[in-house]
Enzyme design. Structure first.
Site, PDB file in Angstrom:
ATOM      1  N   VAL A  84      41.094  32.485  35.176  1.00 49.55           N
ATOM      2  CA  VAL A  84      40.019  31.407  35.676  1.00 49.55           C
ATOM      3  C   VAL A  84      39.210  32.057  36.585  1.00 49.55           C
ATOM      4  CG1 VAL A  84      39.457  29.002  36.540  1.00 49.55           C
ATOM      5  CG2 VAL A  84      41.561  29.522  35.150  1.00 49.55           C
ATOM      6  N   SER A  85      37.980  32.332  36.081  1.00 47.26           N
ATOM      7  CA  SER A  85      36.958  33.319  36.767  1.00 47.26           C
ATOM      8  C   SER A  85      36.454  32.465  38.019  1.00 47.26           C
ATOM      9  CB  SER A  85      35.610  33.349  35.992  1.00 47.26           C
ATOM     10  OG  SER A  85      35.943  34.089  34.818  1.00 47.26           O
ATOM     11  N   ALA A  86      36.120  33.396  39.064  1.00 49.24           N
ATOM     12  CA  ALA A  86      35.610  33.013  40.325  1.00 49.24           C
ATOM     13  C   ALA A  86      34.507  31.768  40.039  1.00 49.24           C
ATOM     14  CB  ALA A  86      35.120  34.110  41.157  1.00 49.24           C
ATOM     15  N   ARG A 137      39.021  21.640  39.591  1.00 48.29           N
ATOM     16  CA  ARG A 137      39.696  23.014  39.381  1.00 48.29           C
ATOM     17  C   ARG A 137      41.045  23.101  39.388  1.00 48.29           C
ATOM     18  NH1 ARG A 137      39.353  28.586  41.247  1.00 48.29           N
ATOM     19  NH2 ARG A 137      38.308  29.838  39.648  1.00 48.29           N
TER      20      ARG A 137
END
Length: 408
Positions: free
Chosen positions: A74-76, A40
């Site tokens: 960038v989403s959780a 990530r």
């Protein structure tokens, strides 16, 4: 990146995945393997601390507009895991992601495997260029097709898809999404319903869509042809600070009636409905959105009386003519919980507060202890006579959204 840093990132990635599994956000082996595999930290802006990149609850901003408003992130991780699980993505599937960031597309590529297909589309060329570069740098360039286009319309040569996952907040469901979805496919979309958003997993049922799950979430808003702007009324106080009332729909026709309302006395009405600390009451917000005419969201500027009372209220309100009320709480249950109520400003503030309290009590009687509500989407041309008589109905451009609470 040094070898020690690479090792630390791998350790944090493993820890993140363990946390998501333990919390129940990840429930399938394929999704677990994907989270263990995809780095990530390679998809967030350079300089982002690894602890932030691998924080389960933290989204990472990737772009703001000229006014400083967030327009891409960038989403959780917990939410990305939930949505992939909601979509039921599996080996060999064809998946469309609407809203590019790179990381989620890489996760999907791992889940569908070499025999599957992932297409990621975004309206912003800067966003797609960044996502495409990150995917290529991490070895996913040949496994994800990145397209710069407005997803309100069909993706060229894109469908059909076994799953469509939308990673931007959507006010409506355009026909293109249904046209590109296979008959048995799943659509997962953060759907905005009178200002309240849920990540809803839909499946087809006859001529409409029915939810299989819905999760609390928040996303940046859709851009392009599918954009739906809120109406915002700014109420000044005596010191030049403001309280904003944000209407997704049903905004008052004559907002001037609220002029000077913050200079009036404040009243309050209490419901007798209590809740223990650390217990979610998110469905109350959705109930308001469905059944409380004049519903709005409230934001208080720093320096206002309301901002100074943080912890005693929540950002949901109601406007009735020349008055408005907002959701409030006060200590209850011998310090172990709180009682819901409403505080209000305006000549008829007590009536506005009483209207909100009436719906708190209705939620407590009819919905609080029962099953989760069912959300359905009825496209234009579908048979609206099949809509349950007790459902809340929200009108959209391309159809109707209905929300039904089973009897408690």
């Amino acid at each position: 990146m040094t070898e020690a840093t690479v090792d630390h990132a791998a350790e944090l990635r493993s820890r993140l995945t363990d946390e998501l599994v333990a919390a129940g956000h990840i429930t399938s082996a394929l999704v677990e393997a994907a989270f263990r595999a995809v780095p990530r930290h390679e998809f967030v802006p350079a300089g982002t601390p690894l602890e932030v990149a691998y924080n389960a609850d933290e989204s990472v901003v990737t772009k703001k507009d000229e006014h400083g408003v967030l327009i891409s992130s960038v989403s959780a991780p917990f939410l990305q895991a939930l949505m992939i699980e909601q979509a039921g993505v599996g080996r060999g599937m064809s998946v469309l992601e609407i809203g590019s960031g790179g990381y989620n597309a890489a996760l999907l590529a791992e889940v569908v495997g070499p025999e599957g297909r992932v297409v990621s589309v975004d309206i912003d060329p800067e966003v797609t260029d960044r996502a495409d570069a990150a995917l290529k740098a991490t070895g996913y360039g040949s496994r994800v097709t990145v397209v710069s286009a407005d997803a309100e319309y069909p993706v060229p040569d894109g469908g059909p898809f076994d799953a469509i996952i939308v990673t931007v907040g959507a006010w409506d469901i355009p026909p293109a999404w249904l046209e590109q979805l296979t008959p048995t496919g799943r659509l997962v979309v953060p759907l905005r319903m009178n200002g309240i958003t849920r990540s809803v997993a839909f499946r087809r049922e006859a001529d409409h869509l029915v939810s299989t799950s819905a999760e609390v979430c928040g996303f940046v808003a859709m851009q392009g042809a599918g954009e739906h702007a809120e109406r915002i009324f700014r109420l000044p106080d005596a010191h030049g600070r403001h309280i904003d009332l944000r209407f997704d729909s049903g905004a008052p026709e004559n907002a001037s009636l609220l002029d000077g309302v913050l200079a009036t006395g404040r009243t309050e009405v209490w419901s007798g409905v209590t809740i223990k600390h650390r217990v979610s009451f998110a469905d109350l917000h959705l109930w308001f959105a469905c059944f409380l005419p004049g519903f709005c969201r409230v934001a208080a500027e720093e320096g206002t009386e309301l901002a100074g009372e943080s912890g005693t209220w929540f950002p949901y309100g109601i406007v009735r003519g020349d008055s408005f009320a907002y959701l409030a709480v006060r200590p209850a249950l011998e310090g172990a919980g709180a009682e819901f109520g409403a505080r209000a400003y305006g000549a008829h503030g007590e009536a506005a507060a009483a209207a909100m309290v009436e719906q708190i009590q209705a939620w407590d009687r009819q919905a609080r202890r029962g099953p989760e509500p069912t959300i359905a989407f009825w496209p234009v041309g579908s048979d609206h006579t099949q809509i349950p008589g007790d459902a809340a109905v929200l009108t959209k451009t391309h159809g109707l959204v209905t929300i039904s609470w089973p009897a408690s």
